[in-house]
Design an enzyme around this catalytic site. Sequence first.
Site, mmCIF file in Angstrom:
data_model
loop_
_atom_site.group_PDB
_atom_site.id
_atom_site.type_symbol
_atom_site.label_atom_id
_atom_site.label_comp_id
_atom_site.label_asym_id
_atom_site.label_seq_id
_atom_site.Cartn_x
_atom_site.Cartn_y
_atom_site.Cartn_z
ATOM 1 N N GLN A 75 0.836 -1.201 0.000
ATOM 2 C CA GLN A 75 0.000 0.000 0.000
ATOM 3 C C GLN A 75 0.877 1.260 0.000
ATOM 4 O OE1 GLN A 75 -3.258 0.843 -0.160
ATOM 5 N NE2 GLN A 75 -3.926 -1.249 -0.521
ATOM 6 N N SER A 76 1.907 1.273 -0.840
ATOM 7 C CA SER A 76 2.925 2.316 -0.792
ATOM 8 C C SER A 76 2.421 3.685 -1.232
ATOM 9 C CB SER A 76 4.107 1.917 -1.673
ATOM 10 O OG SER A 76 5.020 2.969 -1.786
#
Length: 333
Positions: A75-76
């Site tokens: 979930q960068s």
Amino acid sequence: MNLARFSRRRYTPHATPIQHLKHLSAHLGGPEIYIKRDDLLGLSGGGNKTRKLEFLVAEALAQGADTLITVGAVQSNHCRLTLSAAVHEGLKCRLVIEQRVPGSYKPQASGNNFLFDLLGVEAITVVNSGDDLAAAMQAVADDLAGQGRKGYVIPGGGSNPLGALGYVACAEEILAQTFDMGLALDHMVCASGSAGTHSGLLVGLAGNNAGLPLTGINVRRPRPEQEGNVHDLAVRTAAFVGLAEPIARETVRCLDEWVGPGYSLPTPEMVEAVRLLAQLEGVLLDPVYTGKAMAGLIGLVRRGEFAKGEKVLFLHTGGSPALYAYQDVLSAA
């Protein structure tokens, strides 16, 4: 420090605001807590990586790159913002996604994963924790070179001395704002992850003789390892900007009590912090970075680390799009 020596793109045409969290301060009954709203930075959804990308993308363009390449977790926020910067500049973007939790990458997931697709990522390569991330990004760059294209590799979090300039500049912005506000801070708190934000702030504060203590709240690594990482990058960044004095090791403080079972894995303290800020202040934190960092700040207040009436600034590094991938954890139902 003369940061005008460095090429820079501008993705935010204004300083981000500093706000008094009066309801949270009253709720905790300790220091007066303020928040620096770097979640309101430019590009898609905002966040601290925007400041780093202003310097990194300027170098990419100067080198004639046509594609940005970077790495981040499932979930960068960094990957989202790098992709957004590429779109803004008319470049392509390829991402390397590291599964820090085995089997966690799901192309159809919500949050940032959905935004990768919406923003038009050219390709995603999925690797596992422990893999050689630099080699994985270089393989992408080599593939592009074989097509007659030129990639520019950005390290995870944009955390090298050039990227850390974003938070050297932010420290100067904070000092100017608090001077104008008549706000004499006693302490600052930020999330400490890939080390670029934390290191840049340390260099900016030291370079301006601010004398302002900074505490990092770890989101992944044990305290000794993280403090070593932050100090190393701070020393290299200080040399890069030409500071006469190195960054003292004793100014680096990275607390690991709020990491919990691991990176991106929820904790009750994180859930409490995210819900408190939403319901007391209307401010959205994220479950991976700012939620745990605010949990750390709340924990420090509760154990009496800050005196009543002291003024503490929390750096909001963004990340709220990841909330939508954690609904099952954060919902009251």
